[in-house]
Design a protein around this motif. Structure first.
Motif, mmCIF file in Angstrom:
data_model
loop_
_atom_site.group_PDB
_atom_site.id
_atom_site.type_symbol
_atom_site.label_atom_id
_atom_site.label_comp_id
_atom_site.label_asym_id
_atom_site.label_seq_id
_atom_site.Cartn_x
_atom_site.Cartn_y
_atom_site.Cartn_z
ATOM 1 N N THR A 191 48.336 -5.083 -9.065
ATOM 2 C CA THR A 191 48.829 -6.197 -9.883
ATOM 3 C C THR A 191 50.149 -5.832 -10.554
ATOM 4 O O THR A 191 51.108 -6.625 -10.565
ATOM 5 N N LEU A 192 50.222 -4.635 -11.112
ATOM 6 C CA LEU A 192 51.461 -4.179 -11.740
ATOM 7 C C LEU A 192 52.587 -4.054 -10.716
ATOM 8 O O LEU A 192 53.758 -4.295 -11.025
ATOM 9 N N SER A 193 52.243 -3.678 -9.496
ATOM 10 C CA SER A 193 53.242 -3.602 -8.439
ATOM 11 C C SER A 193 53.867 -4.965 -8.169
ATOM 12 O O SER A 193 55.088 -5.084 -7.952
ATOM 13 N N VAL A 194 53.048 -6.009 -8.173
ATOM 14 C CA VAL A 194 53.578 -7.363 -7.996
ATOM 15 C C VAL A 194 54.548 -7.701 -9.129
ATOM 16 O O VAL A 194 55.633 -8.252 -8.895
ATOM 17 N N PRO A 313 36.884 -6.189 -28.463
ATOM 18 C CA PRO A 313 37.025 -5.001 -27.614
ATOM 19 C C PRO A 313 36.651 -5.310 -26.163
ATOM 20 O O PRO A 313 35.603 -5.886 -25.894
ATOM 21 N N PHE A 314 37.524 -4.965 -25.229
ATOM 22 C CA PHE A 314 37.391 -5.281 -23.803
ATOM 23 C C PHE A 314 37.377 -6.785 -23.556
ATOM 24 O O PHE A 314 36.892 -7.252 -22.524
ATOM 25 N N GLY A 315 37.939 -7.566 -24.465
ATOM 26 C CA GLY A 315 38.023 -9.004 -24.293
ATOM 27 C C GLY A 315 36.658 -9.641 -24.166
ATOM 28 O O GLY A 315 35.748 -9.375 -24.935
ATOM 29 N N THR A 316 36.510 -10.501 -23.156
ATOM 30 C CA THR A 316 35.223 -11.139 -22.904
ATOM 31 C C THR A 316 34.280 -10.213 -22.148
ATOM 32 O O THR A 316 33.099 -10.511 -22.011
ATOM 33 N N GLY A 317 34.814 -9.110 -21.627
ATOM 34 C CA GLY A 317 34.016 -8.202 -20.809
ATOM 35 C C GLY A 317 34.022 -8.568 -19.337
ATOM 36 O O GLY A 317 33.624 -7.762 -18.491
ATOM 37 N N ARG A 318 34.467 -9.785 -19.006
ATOM 38 C CA ARG A 318 34.526 -10.215 -17.606
ATOM 39 C C ARG A 318 35.830 -9.767 -16.965
ATOM 40 O O ARG A 318 36.867 -9.679 -17.649
ATOM 41 N N GLY A 319 35.793 -9.523 -15.673
ATOM 42 C CA GLY A 319 37.000 -9.182 -14.952
ATOM 43 C C GLY A 319 37.435 -10.309 -14.026
ATOM 44 O O GLY A 319 36.662 -11.218 -13.718
ATOM 45 N N ILE A 320 38.695 -10.260 -13.602
ATOM 46 C CA ILE A 320 39.187 -11.154 -12.553
ATOM 47 C C ILE A 320 39.139 -10.351 -11.264
ATOM 48 O O ILE A 320 39.905 -9.387 -11.109
ATOM 49 N N PRO A 321 38.251 -10.681 -10.340
ATOM 50 C CA PRO A 321 38.034 -9.840 -9.159
ATOM 51 C C PRO A 321 39.323 -9.532 -8.396
ATOM 52 O O PRO A 321 40.166 -10.404 -8.182
ATOM 53 N N GLY A 322 39.454 -8.262 -8.013
ATOM 54 C CA GLY A 322 40.566 -7.828 -7.191
ATOM 55 C C GLY A 322 41.864 -7.581 -7.919
ATOM 56 O O GLY A 322 42.858 -7.168 -7.308
ATOM 57 N N THR A 323 41.900 -7.809 -9.237
ATOM 58 C CA THR A 323 43.151 -7.653 -9.988
ATOM 59 C C THR A 323 43.136 -6.471 -10.944
ATOM 60 O O THR A 323 44.191 -6.066 -11.429
ATOM 61 N N GLY A 324 41.957 -5.935 -11.265
ATOM 62 C CA GLY A 324 41.859 -4.868 -12.253
ATOM 63 C C GLY A 324 42.009 -5.341 -13.680
ATOM 64 O O GLY A 324 42.067 -4.524 -14.608
#
Length: 439
Positions: A191-194, A313-324
């Motif tokens: 993601t950072l590379s993009v 802390p850690f926001g909602t705890g959920r991730g966006i798949p494939g993005t980190g």
């Protein structure tokens, strides 16, 4: 003789106004810059950016991006923050507000971080954008080992991470890791590379933006339209300097900080911080948003101080798949953290840069209360050094705070600065020496 007498009178008058004298330049001396971050890998990246010729805006943007990899409990690309910047050449200060305000279901926020940091770097930096992003990408791809700051948060709040998130799989594994555990984050690195190759626009329009909007449950048009707020600071003049805090509307920030400062400034020094804490409503108990800070005084005496947050802390705890990336929780109060600068606008020099933050369980207004506990003596007392101010900070005041404090010698007019990190946090302060530019 009349000319020499006139010049002598000017010199004597200037010597009586410590801090007004144009003493930016000291013959044959190196220039010192100061970098502080609430996570040590980020501080090292800030130091390297300054050593490469970067300015305050470059350093804070690079450190914030680095913390999306090294301290995702508090800093993330779907979160945001607020910065106060002081430009020594124009002698003006500004607020860049990119707070993650709630807009979606369950308090999900508009991802404000990338456009906010781009605005900071564009207005107070000199390097290319890709130079600022690359260190964070490398940190995510090739983990140097988890720092104490992140391990502490994983131990206290790691249970908030969703079982199916990339972050839980990469950072927690079978249990809370030890300091130094290698935990690469290739999805975040991609993601950072993009962002490095395509710029911040890719986060708000295009394939990555579509993934982000879907993961957050937001209308892509909402994401595309987001812009940070850039404006003036809220200011308190005193002596020959000014206190600058962000002009934000949330409770416990902005105007509340100014009101508390004015209310206690005339009190005896020993009473100011405690009374300000009471006025802000900081109780030291209860769950709250968590924050992290960075601050810089660069070779040209420009100043920058920023507070970032993922909400909880850690926001909602959920991730966006494939993005980190973790999904941030929106904030509607300023208790997570508060940045401030004190600057002499007569000659253009930063004398204080500090950020107070909340740790996630410090109760309301913890970040602002912590900030004022060191900003008040830094601005209103003449003799105390930064380490002395930090050591004397009342333990009853919640939150954490790190800062850079400067004094101007009445004997030689030279500015002397020191850093002070909070012993309860994983902060690191670094000094960078560089050669002075000569005409």
């Amino acid at each position: 003789m009349r000319i020499w007498r006139r010049l002598g009178a000017v010199a004597i008058a200037a010597s009586l106004l410590a801090g007004c004298v144009n003493t930016k330049f000291k013959t044959d001396a190196t220039v010192q810059s100061f970098v502080v971050a609430d996570e040590p890998y980020a501080a090292g990246i800030g130091r390297d950016i300054i050593a490469q010729g970067g300015k305050a805006g470059d350093a804070v943007a690079a450190m914030a991006l680095a913390m999306t990899a090294s301290l995702p409990s508090r800093v993330g690309l779907t979160g945001g923050g607020v910065c106060v910047l002081f430009d020594a050449a124009s002698k003006k200060a500004r607020t860049i507000d990119f707070l993650p305000r709630p807009v979606g279901a369950g308090g999900v926020a508009i991802p404000a971080m990338t456009r906010g940091l781009y605005a900071v770097q564009a207005s107070a930096g000199v390097l290319r954008w890709e130079q600022v992003v690359a260190p964070a990408e490398q940190l995510a791809q090739f983990s140097p080992g988890l720092s104490r700051a992140l391990v502490q948060d994983l131990g206290a709040f790691g249970g908030r991470l969703a079982a199916d998130s990339d972050a839980r799989r990469r950072l927690l594994g079978a249990g809370t890791p030890a300091v130094g555990t290698v935990a690469a984050q290739p999805e975040l690195a991609a993601t950072l590379s993009v962002l490095r190759r395509q710029g911040v626009g890719a986060f708000y329009a295009g394939p990555l933006a579509a993934t982000v909007a879907q993961g957050l449950g937001l209308d892509p048009a909402q994401l595309r339209a987001y812009q940070p707020r850039v404006g003036a600071t809220l200011t308190v003049p005193f002596d020959i300097s000014d206190l600058h805090v962000p002009d934000t509307t949330e409770p416990e920030s902005g105007a509340a900080l100014i009101q508390a400062w004015k209310a206690v400034a005339a009190l005896p020094p020993a009473e100011r911080a405690t009374r300000a804490t009471q006025l802000l409503g900081a109780t030291g108990a209860g769950a709250t948003a968590a924050g992290a800070g960075v601050m810089v005084i660069d070779p040209d005496e420009n100043g920058a101080a920023c507070a970032f947050t993922q909400g909880a802390p850690f926001g909602t705890g959920r991730g966006i798949p494939g993005t980190g990336m973790l999904v941030a929780q929106g904030v509607d109060r300023g208790g997570f953290g508060a940045p401030a600068l004190i600057a002499n606008s007569i000659i253009g020099r930063t004398l204080f840069a500090g950020v107070g933050t909340a740790g996630g369980s410090d109760g309301p207004a913890a970040g602002p209360a912590a900030l004022l506990s060191v900003a008040l003596p830094s601005g209103l007392e003449d003799n105390s050094t930064a380490p002395q101010i930090q050591a004397a900070r009342p333990q009853s005041i919640p939150g954490r705070v790190s800062f850079i404090g400067c004094r101007v010698s009445t004997e030689d007019g030279i500015r002397y600065c020191q850093t002070a990190t909070d012993p309860r946090a994983g902060s690191l302060a670094l000094t960078v020496e560089s050669e002075r530019k000569r005409d």
